[in-house]
Motif scaffolding. Structure first.
Motif, PDB file in Angstrom:
ATOM      1  N   ALA A  33       0.832  -1.205   0.000  1.00 50.29           N
ATOM      2  CA  ALA A  33       0.000   0.000   0.000  1.00 50.29           C
ATOM      3  C   ALA A  33       0.867   1.256   0.000  1.00 50.29           C
ATOM      4  O   ALA A  33       0.605   2.227  -0.731  1.00 50.29           O
ATOM      5  N   ARG A  34       1.929   1.262   0.843  1.00 51.44           N
ATOM      6  CA  ARG A  34       2.827   2.413   0.857  1.00 51.44           C
ATOM      7  C   ARG A  34       3.513   2.578  -0.509  1.00 51.44           C
ATOM      8  O   ARG A  34       3.711   3.700  -0.988  1.00 51.44           O
ATOM      9  N   SER A  35       3.862   1.463  -1.112  1.00 55.67           N
ATOM     10  CA  SER A  35       4.520   1.529  -2.423  1.00 55.67           C
ATOM     11  C   SER A  35       3.584   2.132  -3.478  1.00 55.67           C
ATOM     12  O   SER A  35       3.990   2.983  -4.273  1.00 55.67           O
ATOM     13  N   ARG A  36       2.329   1.726  -3.456  1.00 60.34           N
ATOM     14  CA  ARG A  36       1.368   2.281  -4.431  1.00 60.34           C
ATOM     15  C   ARG A  36       1.152   3.770  -4.206  1.00 60.34           C
ATOM     16  O   ARG A  36       1.057   4.547  -5.164  1.00 60.34           O
ATOM     17  N   ALA A  37       1.058   4.156  -2.926  1.00 61.48           N
ATOM     18  CA  ALA A  37       0.867   5.579  -2.634  1.00 61.48           C
ATOM     19  C   ALA A  37       2.072   6.394  -3.089  1.00 61.48           C
ATOM     20  O   ALA A  37       1.925   7.507  -3.643  1.00 61.48           O
ATOM     21  N   ALA A  38       3.281   5.882  -2.876  1.00 63.42           N
ATOM     22  CA  ALA A  38       4.484   6.589  -3.332  1.00 63.42           C
ATOM     23  C   ALA A  38       4.520   6.675  -4.859  1.00 63.42           C
ATOM     24  O   ALA A  38       4.939   7.688  -5.440  1.00 63.42           O
ATOM     25  N   TRP A  39       4.080   5.626  -5.529  1.00 65.32           N
ATOM     26  CA  TRP A  39       4.046   5.625  -7.014  1.00 65.32           C
ATOM     27  C   TRP A  39       3.091   6.697  -7.542  1.00 65.32           C
ATOM     28  O   TRP A  39       3.368   7.367  -8.540  1.00 65.32           O
ATOM     29  N   GLU A  40       1.968   6.838  -6.836  1.00 67.02           N
ATOM     30  CA  GLU A  40       0.972   7.806  -7.293  1.00 67.02           C
ATOM     31  C   GLU A  40       1.488   9.235  -7.190  1.00 67.02           C
ATOM     32  O   GLU A  40       1.085  10.091  -7.989  1.00 67.02           O
ATOM     33  N   VAL A  41       2.365   9.503  -6.252  1.00 70.44           N
ATOM     34  CA  VAL A  41       2.915  10.858  -6.127  1.00 70.44           C
ATOM     35  C   VAL A  41       4.271  10.953  -6.823  1.00 70.44           C
ATOM     36  O   VAL A  41       5.056  11.858  -6.546  1.00 70.44           O
ATOM     37  N   SER A  42       4.555  10.005  -7.735  1.00 72.20           N
ATOM     38  CA  SER A  42       5.741   9.994  -8.590  1.00 72.20           C
ATOM     39  C   SER A  42       7.048   9.827  -7.827  1.00 72.20           C
ATOM     40  O   SER A  42       8.100  10.228  -8.289  1.00 72.20           O
ATOM     41  N   ASP A  43       6.970   9.217  -6.656  1.00 72.36           N
ATOM     42  CA  ASP A  43       8.190   8.894  -5.905  1.00 72.36           C
ATOM     43  C   ASP A  43       8.549   7.443  -6.221  1.00 72.36           C
ATOM     44  O   ASP A  43       8.340   6.516  -5.412  1.00 72.36           O
TER      45      ASP A  43
END
Length: 949
Positions: free
Chosen positions: A188-198
């Protein structure tokens, strides 16, 4: 999902001492807890159909702040907080399940408050794995924020959940759900970081997740699937760097699948991993395809096809293999892959059409025939939708509008494909009306592009095939007629006029309109059938949708084809509509000007030119110059064009001795020039005057040319015309030109023509001698007068039955004076004038005016005195000497001795000035001496006898 209520029933033996010890502390927290419970009760009573107000979350957060200020809490308070948290969470779940609306931000806030309550009491005793339970609340709250695309809030929840479980040894976690939560939190943290282009953090979290797989098949599947998802996202970007990174991620996914298959032993658990492994391999092949690594693509496809259980028959394999072969330039292998797709019933239409597109783009026009065969084979194998046929045809013709043989090959393949009975049958099925219309539009647009490229044969074939997709019926008559009309245009472009006429006749049967009528006109025009073309123009107004634009267009077409009779008829037809007052495409004056210009190209049309110019003059009188010619400079140019053209036509017809037309043209010129213009009245008056003079001159010239006599009424009409010119001449508005720079003045010759014409006309009427003399005197006193003009007038006045000796004498005397006043007199002309004066005086005055005649001879003698020999014409001088001598004959016979001697002396004096008359002079002297001796002696005897008597 609801979470089970916490059941807390501690041992009674131990309850009393705990309660007693902690009752005072609990009472300090009761206010905050009571407020939380009260808010939860209100929330439980809230109707799901109504949106949640902000007050619930605000009250709960305020109470939570008050509660946290009282930390640390006794365990009893912690237990009570946990109960309230679960109660709040389940209430949110119930409201969410009962409502059809999307979860709101207020709902997410309430869930996060429930998680926050657990966060501050995570060290509660008596509840198993409290940290994981609190982390679960934060995880699920974060998912709600993630779905609302509030990634910062979601990540905050995920991080708090991670903090709660971060201090727990992974090896000590034995519960399956707790292990699953550890992996889910990282994902979940990985998906959230991906969404903010991190991306770096996202990948790092995925790599960290490899430590919490616990050898579980589901975990390997979830982590590999997340790697694959990120890889697919990067593949869709299409950039080189993104593709490289995507390939790395997908390889990680493949590695996880391989590792999972080695760790997991149960058959049912390996199925998902094997399926994901095949999917991952397909995306690796796709990544290599994007990087143009075609050999690697083929290796991946080979591996996929050779795996156990019969291999992978996914539809994308054939497509990727075909594209790889195309990339390597091995079109034969690519064609095999394409034809193999026909046998694979699992390949969707969309995939097949995409493969067709790729094959066609790579192989070019040579692929069209293959695609046709493959598609027709597909029709034999299974049901193919009309939409698929449309997409295939669109792929074939989509890039086929360039020049060259490739265009023709594509067009031929399309025509063969769309005329196949099986394809036509697909579009005849029930419910295919929309697709049939689309196919018709596709073929129509293709044909239109070919027509614009002047590929008329290809265009005609496409238009013909498009009509296969137009149903027969009353509602489609207009569309079929339109098809026949464009086919007519195609065959017109190929100059196959008979075929074009056949199609336009069919169109007219279905829909008789002005477009069909105009196309028939074009055909007749191309056939040089002028009579039928003119008849077609005349029939156009009977069409229901007729507009005058088509008559104007017909005239333009006729002019372009050099069919001047048809152009004339079209423009003449167009003129009939101006009197109705309707809005017209062209100004009326332009139509007249075009008509006159066309007719003027053939001298045989001068009569028609005159007719239309008279019609233009009539329309000018009806509507006025501003409406007819236009205003300002435009109107001035139009008026001058008509006036100048009438003048030129008058000159041209006069030169070929068509004086009747010349007269009419000059009259028209005077009328057009007479139209008043701003600031140009003087110039107009000059041209009006000149035009009238030329018109009357043409009348007189026509009389002489026809060898007839003008009627008195005609003479008087001509005199009236000249009267207008005379007024202009005498008014001072039209001066006589003295130099070439005076462009608005009348040339001297025109004043002479006016005078000469007026004199000629007046001479035909009785009692006009005074007017004639006055006219000539006026001319003689003008600056435009010269001796030659006077000489001509004098000769004219002395000839014929309508001679005027008074005018002749005046003209000759004035002419003589003008000649003698010259520094270098023209003595031949002087001699001619003297002879004419003597003749006129002799004929009209006789012997009664002997002194005037004598004076003329004496004037001649004075002129010759002092001249060089031969300067005065010798023959004329001889004529003067001889006629003067011979004039003595009659007085001799009549016994007028003195008169006879006078003429003899004049003759002898003139003879002395004429070279070559010495012999005549001697004879004259001898005769005169004898004459005097004889007649003078007789006179003396008589005198003496009378004296004696």
């Amino acid at each position: 999902m609801r979470i089970a209520e916490i059941s807390s029933t501690p041992d009674r033996r131990r309850a009393s001492p705990v309660t007693a010890a902690t009752s005072a502390v609990v009472s300090n927290h009761s206010t905050a807890l009571t407020q939380i419970e009260s808010t939860i009760k209100s929330l439980e009573r809230h109707l799901p159909a109504h949106p949640l107000p902000d007050s619930f979350s605000s009250e709960l957060r305020l109470a939570l702040v008050q509660l946290t200020q009282l930390a640390p809490f006794p365990n009893s308070v912690k237990l009570q907080v946990w109960k309230l948290s679960y109660r709040l969470w389940n209430t949110c779940v119930d409201l969410s399940n009962a409502s059809t609306a999307k979860i709101s931000e207020e709902h997410a806030k309430l869930r996060q408050v429930a998680a926050e309550l657990l966060y501050h009491t995570a060290d509660v005793a008596g509840i198993p794995s409290p940290a994981f339970k609190a982390a679960l609340f934060f995880y699920k709250s974060g998912l709600v924020w993630y779905d609302l695309r509030k990634f910062d809030l979601a990540n905050n929840c995920f991080e708090k959940a991670t903090d709660l479980v971060s201090n727990i040894e992974i090896s000590s976690v034995s519960d399956e759900e707790d292990r699953k939560l550890l992996l889910d939190l990282n994902l979940a943290r990985s998906r959230a970081a991906w969404e903010v282009s991190d991306r770096n953090l996202a990948v790092a979290l995925l790599n960290r997740s490899k430590n919490v797989l616990f050898g579980v098949s589901r975990n390997y599947n979830a982590l590999a699937n997340q790697y694959l998802t990120f890889g697919k996202t990067l593949l869709s970007v299409g950039e080189v760097s993104a593709v490289n990174e995507a390939l790395k991620l997908i390889n990680d996914a493949l590695e996880l699948c391989e590792k999972g298959l080695r760790v997991v032993k149960r058959t049912e658990e390996t199925l998902n991993l094997k399926e994901l492994r095949l999917k991952t391999l397909r995306f690796i092949a796709a990544a290599h395809l994007q990087r143009d690594e075609f050999e690697s693509v083929l290796k991946c496809v080979k591996v996929l096809r050779e795996v156990a259980s019969g291999g992978d028959n996914h539809p994308s394999l054939s497509v990727m293999a075909m594209k790889a072969w195309l990339g390597l330039g091995r079109y034969g292998e690519a064609e095999k892959e394409l034809r193999g797709m026909v046998l694979n019933k699992g390949i969707p239409e969309g995939v097949w059409v995409s493969a067709v597109d790729s094959y066609f783009q790579a192989a070019g026009a040579a692929a069209a025939e293959t695609i046709k065969g493959v598609f027709l084979g597909l029709l034999d194998r299974c049901h193919v939708s009309a939409g698929a046929a449309i997409r295939v045809v669109n792929r074939i013709i989509g890039n086929g509008l360039s020049n060259g043989e490739g265009m023709k090959v594509r067009a031929n393949v399309v025509t063969e494909l769309v005329t196949d009975e099986r394809v036509v049958a697909v579009f005849d099925r029930e419910g295919a009306a929309k697709e049939r219309t689309t196919m018709h539009a596709l073929l129509w647009n293709c044909a239109t592009e070919h027509f614009r490229s002047k590929e008329y044969l290809l265009s005609a074939e496409m238009f013909e095939k498009s009509m296969l997709y137009v149903p027969h019926g009353m509602e489609n008559r207009s569309l079929r007629a339109k098809g026949y009309r464009v086919l007519c245009l195609c065959y017109l472009g190929m100059l196959q006029l008979d075929r074009a006429e056949e199609y336009i006749n069919e169109a007219e049967k279905l829909e008789p309109n002005i477009a069909s009528s105009f196309l028939k006109f074009k055909i007749f025009l191309q056939k040089n059938d002028h009579d039928r073309a003119i008849a077609q123009v005349q029939a156009m107004p009977s069409c229901l949708d007729f507009t005058t634009d088509f008559i104007s267009l017909s005239a333009h077409e006729a002019v372009a084809c050099r069919c001047l009779p048809v152009a004339t008829a079209s423009l003449s037809q167009l003129l009939n509509f101006y009197s109705s007052g309707k809005s017209m495409p062209t100004n009326e004056v332009v139509v007249f000007r075009t008509l006159v210009t066309i007719l003027s190209q053939d001298p045989a049309n001068e009569t028609d030119v005159l007719r239309y110019m008279k019609q233009a003059r009539s329309r000018l009188s009806e509507i006025g110059p501003d409406l007819f010619f236009g205003k300002s400079e435009v109107g001035r140019r139009e008026k001058n064009w008509f006036a100048g053209n009438a003048w030129n036509s008058g000159v041209r017809t006069g030169q070929v001795k068509n004086y009747e037309l010349s007269t009419e043209f000059f009259k028209l010129a005077s009328e057009f020039y007479g139209v008043l213009d701003d600031g140009e009245t003087e110039g107009n008056d000059v041209m009006v005057c000149k035009s009238i003079i030329m018109a009357v001159s043409a009348i007189i010239a026509g009389e002489k040319h026809r060898n007839c006599t003008l009627l008195e009424t005609e003479v008087r009409q001509a005199i009236d015309l000249l009267g207008r010119a005379g007024k202009i001449l005498m008014s001072g508005s039209a001066s006589i030109r003295q130099t070439d720079d005076e462009t608005t003045a009348i040339e001297p010759n025109f004043f002479f023509i006016y005078t000469w014409s007026s004199f000629d006309l007046y001479s035909r009427l009785s009692d006009t001698s005074a007017q004639q003399l006055s006219l000539v005197k006026t001319f003689a006193s003008s600056n435009s007068c010269n001796p030659k003009h006077l000489l001509q007038i004098g000769f004219e006045a002395s000839q014929g039955p309508r001679s005027n000796p008074e005018v002749c004498t005046f003209a000759m005397n004035t002419c003589l004076s003008s000649l003698l006043a010259s520094p270098s007199p023209d003595y031949p002309t002087v001699a001619l004038v003297l002879r004419k004066l003597i003749s006129i005086s002799t004929i009209y005055k006789g012997d009664t005016e002997d002194n005037s005649i004598t004076e003329i001879y004496k004037q001649a003698y004075r002129i010759m005195v002092g001249l060089r020999e031969g300067e005065y014409p010798i023959e004329e001088a001889k004529w003067l000497a001889m006629t003067a001598w011979n004039r003595a004959a009659l007085p001799v016979k009549m016994g007028q001795i003195e008169s006879a001697k006078k003429w003899m002396n004049i003759g002898m004096e003139l003879a002395t000035k004429v070279p070559g008359m010495h012999t005549y002079k001697s004879c004259m002297e001898d005769y005169l001496a004898g004459f005097e001796k004889k007649f003078c002696g007789q006179d003396s005897g008589k005198n003496r006898t009378q004296a004696v008597s």
